[in-house]
Design an enzyme around this catalytic site. Structure first.
Site, PDB file in Angstrom:
ATOM      1  N   LYS A 262      40.162  13.801 -24.748  1.00  0.00           N
ATOM      2  CA  LYS A 262      40.660  15.145 -24.482  1.00  0.00           C
ATOM      3  C   LYS A 262      41.133  15.812 -25.776  1.00  0.00           C
ATOM      4  O   LYS A 262      41.782  15.180 -26.598  1.00  0.00           O
ATOM      5  CB  LYS A 262      41.810  15.067 -23.475  1.00  0.00           C
ATOM      6  CG  LYS A 262      41.393  14.438 -22.149  1.00  0.00           C
ATOM      7  CD  LYS A 262      42.596  14.015 -21.318  1.00  0.00           C
ATOM      8  CE  LYS A 262      42.162  13.222 -20.101  1.00  0.00           C
ATOM      9  NZ  LYS A 262      43.305  12.650 -19.371  1.00  0.00           N
TER      10      LYS A 262
ATOM     11  N   GLU B  86      28.683   4.271 -13.733  1.00  0.00           N
ATOM     12  CA  GLU B  86      29.003   5.316 -12.763  1.00  0.00           C
ATOM     13  C   GLU B  86      27.976   6.446 -12.901  1.00  0.00           C
ATOM     14  O   GLU B  86      27.535   6.781 -14.008  1.00  0.00           O
ATOM     15  CB  GLU B  86      30.408   5.838 -13.048  1.00  0.00           C
ATOM     16  CG  GLU B  86      30.945   6.857 -12.074  1.00  0.00           C
ATOM     17  CD  GLU B  86      32.376   7.242 -12.435  1.00  0.00           C
ATOM     18  OE1 GLU B  86      33.303   6.618 -11.897  1.00  0.00           O
ATOM     19  OE2 GLU B  86      32.562   8.146 -13.275  1.00  0.00           O
TER      20      GLU B  86
ATOM     21  N   LYS C 183      40.041   0.244 -13.492  1.00  0.00           N
ATOM     22  CA  LYS C 183      39.335   1.372 -12.873  1.00  0.00           C
ATOM     23  C   LYS C 183      38.468   0.941 -11.694  1.00  0.00           C
ATOM     24  O   LYS C 183      38.328   1.674 -10.708  1.00  0.00           O
ATOM     25  CB  LYS C 183      38.490   2.089 -13.918  1.00  0.00           C
ATOM     26  CG  LYS C 183      39.278   2.751 -15.032  1.00  0.00           C
ATOM     27  CD  LYS C 183      38.359   3.475 -15.987  1.00  0.00           C
ATOM     28  CE  LYS C 183      39.105   4.062 -17.176  1.00  0.00           C
ATOM     29  NZ  LYS C 183      39.636   3.021 -18.079  1.00  0.00           N
TER      30      LYS C 183
END
Length: 435
Positions: free
Chosen positions: A240, A203, A119
């Site tokens: 999810k 982040e 990532k």
């Protein structure tokens, strides 16, 4: 490049069965692998051939052994390997090993995985491609004082993210400096256990966001299509739970913008095969920010298949054989890829919602699933008599509902979920959510 005669599926459960079905429709033989603890897994019995792997290894380590996958591929005469999702699907060393042994890996090239599977590296690719990213640190080192300084520079609240892997593992929200060290160390341990690599970064956390992802297909000739977007905003523990296609809140201009942003990243690295580019949409101003690229097929690929009519797994196989994307999809160009109706996916698992969603296990004594118009089931070991072990993911089956409108799709999903009846030696509790 000759067409594949036999494909080994380096995975288990529902995604292994999904790949076998696509291969079977194409007239190709399939090879399953299974660990000792997974010997009653249904995927083993769906394949033309099945081989035990991982003697002396743990139940998950068996599926993470590159040497074992290559051994079985050579012993069975498989000329291609499909990795599915999870496990070895994002490991560039596995791609290298396939190439070194004359076996085709059905997925992106190893150098693409190294650029996008990590990532932190993928963020640099996105920036080079001119795609907006969320403010973040570089990969964290071991010096906690330096980590505190990096966190302060970006600003709280933050999200710790593992550089490798997915499924929410290694992710931790960090509200203030007081919990920074504990959350960083905790997330590292989880990422190390899940992916064999604890590397991560911090982040900036967008507090009110929607999670939107773009499905990509690219061929060896350099052509790239997007198959529009999915909404994955309904999550639990950063995983999810409900996926929809298309995202019903996007305007036509927003849809065109996000699909082009996803395509730009993949063009930048000359992407091959299937992949997903994930974004956060800031609900305050409607801006999109790149999160990551998943260089593999996704759990939720079914909703995109339902609204585009394109079999993504079949397209993966054809692209790996050297076919053009037009041949793989049946669409002569991007403009021919259109959306029809709305679809959403939920998952039936053996997690107990009355006990903090702890995965349950045991023998399924009774199993009745849904059916009817607009309902698609992608199941793993989900049948009366099936044994659910404690070693693997608790997913039993995925339900995809399709209808002309979002409201009709939701109503159809609600009806399907109420049709399920599952009983076992210990109660198996379906996790049933609609948006």
């Amino acid at each position: 490049m000759p067409d594949f005669a036999k494909i080994l599926i380096a995975n288990r459960g529902e995604i292994a069965i999904r790949i076998m079905r696509a291969a079977n429709e194409m007239g190709k033989k399939t090879v399953a692998v299974y660990a000792e603890e997974d010997k009653l897994g249904l995927h083993r019995f769906k394949a033309d051939e099945a081989y035990r792997i991982g003697e002396g290894l743990g139940p998950v380590a068996a599926y993470l052994s590159i040497d074992e996958m290559i051994r079985v591929a050579k012993a069975s005469g498989a000329d291609a390997i499909h990795p599915g999702y999870g496990l070895l699907s994002e490991n560039p060393e596995f791609v290298d090993a396939c190439e070194q042994n004359g076996i085709t890996f059905i997925g992106p090239r190893a150098e693409t995985m190294r650029a996008l599977g990590d990532k932190a590296s993928a963020r640099r690719v996105a920036m080079a491609a001119g795609v907006p990213v969320i403010p973040a640190t570089e990969v964290l080192g071991e010096d906690m004082a330096a980590i505190r300084a990096q966190a302060q520079e970006v600003g709280y609240p933050l999200m710790l993210k593992a550089s490798w892997g997915g499924g929410g593992r290694g992710m931790r929200p960090i509200a203030s400096e007081s919990e920074l060290e504990e959350k960083v160390l905790e997330g590292r341990r989880e990422a190390e256990a899940a992916f064999g690599n604890g590397e991560g970064y911090l982040e900036k956390m967008i507090l009110k966001a929607r999670h939107v992802e773009v499905q990509i297909l690219g061929d060896k000739q350099g052509d790239i299509y997007h198959l529009y977007e999915r909404d994955c905003s309904v999550q639990r523990r950063n995983q999810k739970v409900v996926e929809r296609a298309p995202a019903p809140y996007l305007s036509a201009d927003q849809r065109a913008e996000i699909c082009e942003l996803g395509r730009k990243i993949c063009v930048h690295v000359n992407y091959e095969c299937a992949g997903t580019v994930e974004f956060l949409m800031d609900m305050a101003d409607g801006k999109f920010y790149f999160i990551e690229v998943n260089p593999r097929v996704q759990v939720e690929h079914t909703v995109t298949e339902e609204v585009t009519g394109i079999d993504i797994v079949r397209a993966q196989i054809l692209i790996a054989e050297g076919k053009s994307i037009a041949e793989a999809t049946g669409k002569p160009d991007q403009s021919a890829v259109t959306l029809t109706g709305h679809a959403l996916q939920t998952r039936i698992t053996t997690e107990d919602p009355q006990n903090n969603f702890i995965p349950d296990y045991g023998r399924i004594t009774a199993y009745r699933s849904a059916t009817g118009m607009g309902i698609r089931l992608d199941g793993g070991t989900a049948y009366a008599g099936g044994v659910i072990t404690r070693y693997y993911d608790s997913l039993l089956t995925k339900i995809t509902a399709k209808a002309p409108t979002p409201e009709m799709a939701i109503a159809r999903m609600d009806r399907a979920l109420r049709e399920f009846r599952i009983r076992g030696s210990r109660p198996t509790s379906p996790l049933s959510r609609t948006c």
